[in-house]
Every structure is written in structure tokens, then in C-alpha cells.
Design a protein around this motif. Structure first.
Motif, short mmCIF file in Angstrom:
data_model
loop_
_atom_site.label_atom_id
_atom_site.label_comp_id
_atom_site.label_asym_id
_atom_site.label_seq_id
_atom_site.Cartn_x
_atom_site.Cartn_y
_atom_site.Cartn_z
N TYR A 107 -18.15 48.36 -4.28
CA TYR A 107 -17.01 48.74 -5.12
C TYR A 107 -17.14 50.16 -5.62
O TYR A 107 -16.13 50.86 -5.82
N LYS A 108 -18.37 50.65 -5.82
CA LYS A 108 -18.55 52.05 -6.17
C LYS A 108 -18.14 52.95 -5.00
O LYS A 108 -17.49 54.00 -5.19
N ALA A 109 -18.51 52.54 -3.79
CA ALA A 109 -18.11 53.32 -2.62
C ALA A 109 -16.59 53.32 -2.45
O ALA A 109 -15.99 54.34 -2.06
N GLU A 110 -15.96 52.20 -2.74
CA GLU A 110 -14.50 52.12 -2.64
C GLU A 110 -13.84 53.03 -3.67
O GLU A 110 -12.83 53.70 -3.37
N VAL A 111 -14.41 53.10 -4.86
CA VAL A 111 -13.87 54.01 -5.87
C VAL A 111 -13.99 55.46 -5.41
O VAL A 111 -13.05 56.26 -5.57
N ASP A 112 -15.12 55.82 -4.83
CA ASP A 112 -15.29 57.19 -4.33
C ASP A 112 -14.28 57.49 -3.23
O ASP A 112 -13.70 58.60 -3.19
N ALA A 113 -14.06 56.54 -2.33
CA ALA A 113 -13.10 56.76 -1.24
C ALA A 113 -11.69 56.92 -1.79
O ALA A 113 -10.93 57.80 -1.33
N ARG A 114 -11.32 56.09 -2.75
CA ARG A 114 -9.99 56.20 -3.32
C ARG A 114 -9.82 57.48 -4.13
O ARG A 114 -8.73 58.05 -4.19
N THR A 115 -10.89 57.93 -4.76
CA THR A 115 -10.82 59.22 -5.47
C THR A 115 -10.56 60.36 -4.49
O THR A 115 -9.75 61.26 -4.76
N ALA A 116 -11.22 60.32 -3.33
CA ALA A 116 -10.98 61.33 -2.30
C ALA A 116 -9.55 61.23 -1.78
O ALA A 116 -8.90 62.25 -1.48
N GLY A 117 -9.03 60.00 -1.66
CA GLY A 117 -7.66 59.83 -1.20
C GLY A 117 -6.66 60.44 -2.17
O GLY A 117 -5.64 61.02 -1.75
N VAL A 118 -6.91 60.32 -3.45
CA VAL A 118 -6.02 60.94 -4.45
C VAL A 118 -6.06 62.45 -4.32
O VAL A 118 -5.02 63.14 -4.37
N ALA A 119 -7.26 63.01 -4.13
CA ALA A 119 -7.37 64.47 -3.99
C ALA A 119 -6.63 64.95 -2.74
O ALA A 119 -5.94 65.99 -2.77
N ARG A 120 -6.74 64.20 -1.65
CA ARG A 120 -6.03 64.57 -0.42
C ARG A 120 -4.51 64.49 -0.61
O ARG A 120 -3.76 65.37 -0.17
N ALA A 121 -4.05 63.46 -1.27
CA ALA A 121 -2.61 63.32 -1.51
C ALA A 121 -2.08 64.41 -2.42
O ALA A 121 -0.96 64.93 -2.22
N GLU A 122 -2.86 64.80 -3.41
CA GLU A 122 -2.42 65.88 -4.31
C GLU A 122 -2.37 67.21 -3.58
O GLU A 122 -1.48 68.04 -3.83
N ALA A 123 -3.31 67.44 -2.66
CA ALA A 123 -3.27 68.68 -1.88
C ALA A 123 -2.04 68.71 -0.98
O ALA A 123 -1.37 69.76 -0.85
N THR A 124 -1.71 67.59 -0.38
CA THR A 124 -0.52 67.51 0.46
C THR A 124 0.73 67.73 -0.38
O THR A 124 1.69 68.41 0.06
N ARG A 125 0.75 67.21 -1.58
CA ARG A 125 1.91 67.41 -2.44
C ARG A 125 2.05 68.87 -2.83
O ARG A 125 3.15 69.42 -2.89
N THR A 126 0.94 69.54 -3.11
CA THR A 126 1.00 70.97 -3.46
C THR A 126 1.57 71.79 -2.31
O THR A 126 2.42 72.68 -2.50
N GLN A 127 1.12 71.48 -1.10
CA GLN A 127 1.64 72.20 0.06
C GLN A 127 3.13 71.94 0.26
O GLN A 127 3.91 72.86 0.55
N ALA A 128 3.54 70.69 0.06
CA ALA A 128 4.96 70.35 0.21
C ALA A 128 5.80 71.01 -0.86
O ALA A 128 6.95 71.42 -0.61
N LEU A 129 5.25 71.13 -2.05
CA LEU A 129 6.00 71.79 -3.13
C LEU A 129 6.24 73.26 -2.82
O LEU A 129 7.35 73.79 -3.00
N ARG A 130 5.21 73.93 -2.34
CA ARG A 130 5.37 75.35 -2.00
C ARG A 130 6.34 75.54 -0.83
O ARG A 130 7.14 76.48 -0.82
N GLN A 131 6.22 74.65 0.16
CA GLN A 131 7.14 74.73 1.29
C GLN A 131 8.58 74.52 0.83
O GLN A 131 9.51 75.21 1.29
N SER A 132 8.77 73.61 -0.11
CA SER A 132 10.12 73.38 -0.63
C SER A 132 10.64 74.59 -1.39
O SER A 132 11.83 74.96 -1.27
#
Length: 389
Positions: A107-132
Motif C-alpha cells: 500500500y505504500k508502493a501504491e501511494v507512491d505510484a498514485r503520487t507520481a500519477g498526480v504529478a504527471r497529470a498536473e504536468a499534462t494540465r499545465t501543458q494543455a493550459l499553455r497550449q490553450s
């Protein structure tokens, strides 16, 4: 011719006085030890009280059973190997106390993976915001089409949704990690552990780990005849103060009085009774769920009732009440019909009159018709105490 034997009269004259002396000696009463019969006939001392007529509460005596106020089954909400049991079986636990620890590595490993997923999604959102933003600037200069601008806006909104989804998955992973530490859902007494360290739990279903019962206060459920339940209904509704007492299996009274909570809304058609519930303080956890007890509900008073200490009442082989009474210096075993047990003692409804002498201690060595010497009982009971209502 045979001569007569002249020696026989002489022998008879010598032996006859000796035989007469022996006969007289055997017929004489034994006076050599006069103290032995006197000791055997001396009356035995027994502790007694005088049955008192007193004004006692009129009580409704009903059978009942104790029940927990709250019951919680502790179950594993995630799967894994039990690493530690952090409580003592049979002890009192508080809400939130740690009971078990499940291996949290996955469950600690799953938390780390989900934390990385949030960081990846936020980076994608930042790129989409600038493109918009760039597409909107180009659209103002008519360097981009409306369709390109719509695609950029949609991409941004999708990126924002991905961020929200990633955060939700992270929250779920953290919840699972928290579930790896099993805590008490309520406060109360916990039973034995149903699993041990090293056991795999929660793989196919929520494994039951232990049971917690809240027993302070504790409920007493009992039934009463529904022929005239109006008084109990009024008492349960709080319109009239009701003193409810609990008689333990050994015949003693629970030190704390209880409170009548409610009566059921319907009558059992099979028994013609209505269910009631009372609550009693149980700070020392002396009362345990499932125990069969008797409930006494006070309903007025009985003037002139005969009361004897609880120690004076014995039980026959058939279970009937009986007591030894001293009449003219001799004991008599009297069958009794007893009522309720009060703080002063047992109420005797039949078989005993006021001012009769009742044996309280020493009846183990006496029998009916035996002469005894009654002495006042030194126990914590008196006529004045018995007259308290």
C-alpha cells in the motif's frame, strides 16, 4: 453302687455369691462419667434474628437477559499478512486504539505510484493550459482556426479531469494504507483475537478479526405480561419515576439502580407479553452480556410485610424456599413462599409471621426438633434497617 457327690453343693455355694455380685454390678447405672451425657445434651448456639414486619417496596420481579449497548465486529478492510496484534485479549479499548497491523509495503508502493500519477497529470494540465492560451492569442490574430481553439480547450478540460482522477486514486491509495492499521471502531471490552500474526486476511472477503462490546452502561432485556402494561408504559415514557433493580444469578442485588427505557410497540401473540428494556451502570464491568438475571421494577409499597435476611433462606432439593425457626427452644424447618429480594432481605409472603425467631447462621449442624440456644446475629441487619422502605 455309685456314691453321691457331696462336693457339688459346696461349689454351688461358692460360685453363686460371685455371680450375684457380677449381676448387680452390670445393672447399676453408669455414674463414672456424668459429664459425657450432659455435654451431649447441651443445646447448640445458633445465630438468630427476629422476623420484622416492615413497609417494603412492591416490586414486579421478571426474568431478563443482559445485552451490550453496542457491538462491533472488527474486520480487515484490506488484504495482507497480519504483522502485529497490538491489544490484550479481554481488555478495555478506546475508540481509535490500534488493534492489528497488516503488512503495509504494497500500500505504500501504491501511494507512491498514485503520487507520481498526480504529478504527471498536473504536468499534462499545465501543458494543455499553455497550449490553450497560445491558441486563443492566435485566434484573436486570426492565425488559428476556431476548430484548433476548440481542440485546445477540450484538451485542457481533459487534462484537468485527469488531475482530479489522479488525486482521487491517490486518496484511495492513502485510505488503503490507513486501513492496513486496524483500529477500534468503538470503545468497550474486546474479546479474543480470531487471527494470529502471520495469517493472511481479507483476500476474498472482509475477515473477522475480533469482537468489541460496549458494556458500560449495559442493557437488560425482559418481558412482562401485557394484561395491564399501562404503569410500565408510563414509567418507560418518563411520566413516572421508576426504580429498577437487577438481581444477579447468585441472588445479590446489583449496587446501582437502573432506568427503564422503553416498552415494545406490540405484544407477542404467542406469549401475550410485551418486551421491555432497562439500562444499568457497569463501570467495573461486573455485568457481562448474555447473563440471565432478574429485573425488579418498583410499583408502590407493601405495608406490614415480613422480612428476613437473605442468609436465612435456604433451598430444598426441589428448589423451594425454607428456613429454620426456633419454637420453644427447638428448631423447626418451615417451608416458605418468598417474594422479591429487597435491600433489607427477602420478603416472606407465606409460612412465617412477624416476631418469630429465624436461624441465620449455624443451620448446617442442626436438624428439625433439635434443642438450640438462640443468640443474636451479629450480621449487618437489624429490625430498624429492615423497616426502611
Amino acid at each position: 453302687m455309685r456314691r453321691p457327690d457331696h462336693r457339688r453343693p459346696v461349689i454351688v455355694r461358692l460360685v453363686l455369691p460371685f455371680l450375684m455380685a457380677m449381676t448387680l454390678t452390670g445393672c447399676k447405672p453408669e455414674a463414672s462419667n456424668p459429664a459425657a451425657p450432659a455435654a451431649e445434651m447441651s443445646p447448640m448456639d445458633v445465630s438468630t434474628v427476629v422476623a420484622a414486619a416492615a413497609t417494603v417496596p412492591r416490586t414486579l420481579d421478571l426474568p431478563g437477559r443482559l445485552a451490550s449497548t453496542r457491538v462491533a465486529e472488527v474486520r480487515a478492510q484490506v488484504s495482507g499478512i497480519i504483522q502485529e496484534r497490538a491489544f490484550e485479549e479481554g481488555s478495555l479499548v478506546r475508540k481509535g486504539d490500534v488493534l492489528f497491523r497488516i503488512d503495509p509495503a504494497v500500500y505504500k508502493a501504491e501511494v507512491d505510484a498514485r503520487t507520481a500519477g498526480v504529478a504527471r497529470a498536473e504536468a499534462t494540465r499545465t501543458q494543455a493550459l499553455r497550449q490553450s492560451e497560445r491558441t486563443e492569442t492566435l485566434l484573436e490574430k486570426q492565425a488559428a482556426s476556431t476548430a484548433q481553439h476548440d481542440i485546445a480547450i477540450a484538451t485542457l478540460r481533459q487534462a484537468e479531469a485527469d488531475v482530479a482522477s489522479a488525486k482521487a486514486q491517490l486518496a484511495r491509495a492513502r485510505i488503503d494504507l490507513d486501513y492496513a492499521t486496524v483500529r477500534a471502531p468503538i470503545g468497550g471490552r474486546i474479546g479474543r483475537a480470531l487471527v494470529t500474526e502471520g495469517a493472511l486476511v481479507g483476500q476474498a472477503e472482509a475477515t473477522k478479526l475480533a469482537l468489541i462490546q460496549q458494556v458500560d452502561p449495559i442493557y437488560a432485556d425482559f418481558n412482562a405480561a401485557a394484561s395491564d402494561p399501562s404503569l410500565l408504559v408510563e414509567q418507560a415514557a418518563g411520566k413516572e419515576a421508576a426504580e429498577v433493580r437487577l438481581v444477579l444469578p447468585n441472588g445479590s442485588l446489583h449496587p446501582d439502580a437502573g432506568q427503564l427505557l422503553f416498552t415494545d410497540v406490540s405484544v407477542d401473540p404467542g406469549t401475550g407479553q410485551v418486551s421491555l428494556r432497562a439500562t444499568f451502570p457497569n463501570a467495573r464491568v461486573a455485568l457481562l452480556p448474555g447473563t440471565y438475571v432478574r429485573i425488579q421494577v418498583r410499583q408502590g409499597t407493601i405495608p406490614g410485610a415480613v422480612v428476613v435476611p437473605a442468609q436465612a433462606i435456604q433451598r430444598s432439593s426441589a428448589g423451594g424456599a425454607q428456613a429454620y425457626v426456633v419454637v420453644d427452644g427447638k428448631t423447626a424447618l418451615r417451608p416458605l413462599r418468598t417474594g422479591a429480594l429487597t435491600g433489607a432481605g427477602w420478603i416472606v409472603e407465606e409460612g412465617l409471621k412477624a416476631d418469630e425467631v429465624v436461624v441465620v447462621e449455624g443451620f448446617q449442624k442442626i436438624q428439625p426438633g433439635m434443642p438450640v440456644n438462640p443468640v443474636p446475629w451479629k450480621g449487618a441487619w437489624s429490625t430498624e434497617a429492615s423497616r426502611k422502605s
